[in-house]
Write an enzyme that holds these catalytic residues in place. Structure first.
Site, PDB file in Angstrom:
ATOM      1  CG  HIS A 198     -26.058  68.390  16.504  1.00 48.15           C
ATOM      2  ND1 HIS A 198     -26.361  68.467  17.846  1.00 48.15           N
ATOM      3  CD2 HIS A 198     -25.000  69.208  16.307  1.00 48.15           C
ATOM      4  CE1 HIS A 198     -25.511  69.312  18.428  1.00 48.15           C
ATOM      5  NE2 HIS A 198     -24.671  69.766  17.506  1.00 48.15           N
ATOM      6  CD  GLU A 225     -20.616  69.183  16.855  1.00 55.45           C
ATOM      7  OE1 GLU A 225     -20.317  70.368  17.000  1.00 55.45           O
ATOM      8  OE2 GLU A 225     -21.761  68.756  17.055  1.00 55.45           O
TER       9      GLU A 225
HETATM   10  P1  PGA Z   1     -20.626  74.348  21.015  1.00 48.13           P
HETATM   11  O1  PGA Z   1     -21.726  73.544  20.172  1.00 48.13           O
HETATM   12  O2  PGA Z   1     -19.696  75.025  20.044  1.00 48.13           O
HETATM   13  O3  PGA Z   1     -21.449  75.360  21.811  1.00 48.13           O
HETATM   14  O4  PGA Z   1     -19.935  73.362  21.871  1.00 48.13           O
HETATM   15  C1  PGA Z   1     -21.367  72.780  19.078  1.00 48.13           C
HETATM   16  C2  PGA Z   1     -22.580  72.060  18.569  1.00 48.13           C
HETATM   17  O5  PGA Z   1     -23.430  71.657  19.359  1.00 48.13           O
HETATM   18  O6  PGA Z   1     -22.708  71.840  17.355  1.00 48.13           O
END
Ligand code: PGA
Length: 236
Positions: free
Chosen positions: A87, A157
């Site tokens: 992450h 992401e």
């Molecule tokens: P968010 O976070 O949905 O608040 O943008 C996603 C994440 O950090 O995995």
């Protein structure tokens, strides 16, 4: 195949009572078309795993080092089945300790070897630098066995879309889907989208043919909002 919706709680909530309340207030769709995995802070796991078996439970990180805090054997003994690796909170400052693709790769292989389900997060920090994501995916998944691919999910992401990034806005479903198409050319596994997902935009992402679920941060801390996301996802 069921869609996977992951709730990443980060360091919330502040107490076990609140964690139990949050989970109690989630409503799971009755259709059984979803797999819902929740990633709470470590300290709440033992309790939550026992009390809420209707959810899959996982962690936001773990360590392979003797000097670490949580190991795969500890997680296994608690009945935890999911681990998130790579992450942006781990890769980049201010929170992250500079986790490299090589470190992510070592964690990913170790977790697969120990039969965990692995969610690998990849994403570019700046808009327009998506080619870096493919490199990151390749480096992070080096050596993955064909037979382990079914337990690996990639979460695309874009860091600029994560709600904790100043000025964040969610990606467009079309752009996310285009990047995911490239990721799937590099490694043919299920892919999720993550970054400012909420009940208003989830349908757009999940309507893309190659998006198999979502990684939800901030919106997973609001029971009503997360339940709406689950309901919408279950109908698509
Ligand atoms: P968010 O976070 O949905 O608040 O943008 C996603 C994440 O950090 O995995």
């Amino acid at each position: 195949m069921k869609k996977l919706i992951v709730g990443n709680w980060k360091l919330n909530p502040a107490s076990l009572v609140e964690a139990e309340n949050l989970t109690t207030n989630y409503s799971l769709p009755t259709t059984n078309s979803l797999e819902v995995a929740l990633l709470p802070p470590f300290v709440f796991l033992e309790d939550l795993v026992k009390k809420f078996p209707q959810f899959k439970w996982g962690v936001q990180d773990f360590s392979l080092d003797e000097s670490g805090e949580i190991s795969l054997p500890i997680l296994k003994s608690l009945g935890v089945g999911y681990v998130l690796v790579g992450h942006s909170d781990r890769r980049y400052p201010p929170a992250g300790g500079g986790e490299t693709d090589e470190i992510v790769n070592a964690k990913l292989l170790a977790a697969l070897e120990e039969r965990f389900n692995v969610i690998l997060a990849v994403g570019e920090r700046e808009k327009g630098t998506e080619s870096r994501v493919i490199e990151s995916l390749k480096a992070s998944t080096k050596g993955v066995k064909e037979t382990d691919k079914a337990r690996l999910v990639v979460a695309y992401e874009p860091v600029w879309a994560i709600s904790t990034t100043p000025g964040a806005e969610s990606d467009t479903p079309e752009h996310a889907s285009a990047v995911i198409a490239e990721l799937r050319k590099a490694l043919d596994v299920r892919c999720l989208y993550g970054g400012s997902v909420n009940s208003a935009n989830i349908a757009g992402f999940l309507s893309q043919p190659n998006v198999s679920g979502a990684l939800v941060g901030g919106a997973s801390l609001k029971a009503e909002e997360f339940s709406k996301i689950l309901e919408i996802a279950s109908q698509l």
